[in-house]
Enzyme design. Structure first.
Site: not given
Ligand SMILES: Nc1ncnc2c1ncn2[C@@H]1O[C@H](COP(=O)(O)OP(=O)(O)OP(=O)(O)O)[C@@H](O)[C@H]1O
Ligand SMILES: [Mg+2]
Length: 286
Positions: A23, A26, A168, A28-29, A139
């Site tokens: 959750g 952003h 991203v 990236g998700h 990601g």
């Molecule tokens: N900037 C990004 N670009 C692409 N994929 C991303 C990015 N940030 C997170 N993800 C991917 O989103 C999925 C969920 O990750 P998560 O919910 O832990 O988010 P996060 O931004 O990594 O949070 P945190 O930094 O708190 O770990 C994972 O597969 C992660 O690799």
């Protein structure tokens, strides 16, 4: 099994895509969600702040949670199911079965965060069993996690294809991360140094630098010149085995970093020699 899980089970004759998240969504998700929407008939996004992947003294309690906002975002992307189970449903009383990918889980993030990947591989195994997705999206920002999940799926013969998508970034170069929300304005201004340092090492590699040690120093020196940054680790390793490499050749090589800004710990990475195997693009492991 929850009613959402039961409904997802009834979709098994269609192509299902799963995007596991914690959750605080952003871009990236959302890039993962977009690709899932493009490839699959049914898109499931799980939103679950997984307690077993946080160590004692880490930020589990303070982790950003905003399911209302996340739901609104995902609705815009025509997501079919948001799977946000309560912790008691995922981990019922007496829960005692964990999944560990040995070796790969002990280094880098695993060394700094003991038990972290055991929590990740356990929750991902549960999600794969509940959702039974044809495709599961992750990601490249979490490069080690991506490798571990691919190994998990291969070793335990999970019937899903793992798709890894590129990191991203904000315009500043900072990799998007839910934890960026913790940064003060000053820290946020400083944080792009991570990406700049990785870019500098990549440039040095292009100019012929083949020493893992010297590439590590380039990254470390540049990050340490930023007073708000404190390096946890910088590592140059084989992109498949994560074994530390000192003499680089034409094999895919990963530079990974973890950096503290105050209490906030951010990670990032860059791939060298990724031309043949395009960076960030999933190679199936079905
Ligand atoms: N900037 C990004 N670009 C692409 N994929 C991303 C990015 N940030 C997170 N993800 C991917 O989103 C999925 C969920 O990750 P998560 O919910 O832990 O988010 P996060 O931004 O990594 O949070 P945190 O930094 O708190 O770990 C994972 O597969 C992660 O690799
Ligand atoms: Mg994360």
């Amino acid at each position: 099994m929850s009613s959402v899980a039961r409904k997802i089970r009834r979709e098994q004759d269609r192509t299902i895509g799963l995007v596991p998240t914690m959750g605080a969504l952003h871009e990236g998700h959302l890039s993962l969600v977009r690709e899932a929407r493009r490839m699959c008939d049914v898109v499931v996004v799980s939103v679950f702040v997984n307690p077993t992947q946080f160590g004692p003294g880490e930020d589990f309690e303070h982790y950003p949670r905003d399911l209302t906002k996340d739901t609104a975002l995902l609705t815009d992307y025509n997501v079919d199911y948001i799977f946000a189970p309560p912790a008691e449903e995922v981990y019922p009383r007496g829960f005692s079965t964990y999944v560990t990918v040995e070796g790969l889980s002990d280094q880098l993030e695993g060394a700094s965060r003991p038990g972290h990947f055991r929590g990740v591989t356990t929750i991902v195994s549960i999600l794969l069993n509940v959702v039974r997705p044809d495709f599961t999206f992750f990601g490249q920002k979490d490069a080690q996690q991506a490798l571990i999940i691919k190994r998990l799926v291969r070793d335990l013969a999970f019937d899903t294809e793992i798709i890894i998508l590129p990191t991203v970034r904000e315009d500043s170069g900072l990799a998007m991360s839910s934890r960026n929300l913790y940064l003060s304005p000053e820290e946020r201004q400083a944080a792009p140094v991570i990406h700049h340092a990785l870019a500098k090492a990549k440039e040095a590699f292009k100019d012929g630098e083949r020493s893992g040690h010297r590439l590590t120093e380039i990254v470390r020196t540049m990050i340490e010149a930023e007073p708000r940054a404190r390096v946890d680790y910088v590592n140059v390793s084989d992109a498949e085995t994560l074994e530390k490499t000192d003499k680089l050749d034409d094999r895919p090589t990963l530079i990974t970093v973890a950096v503290f800004f105050g209490k906030t710990r951010l990670i990032d990475n860059t791939m060298l020699n990724s031309a043949k195997k395009k960076e960030g693009v999933g190679n199936g492991s079905r």
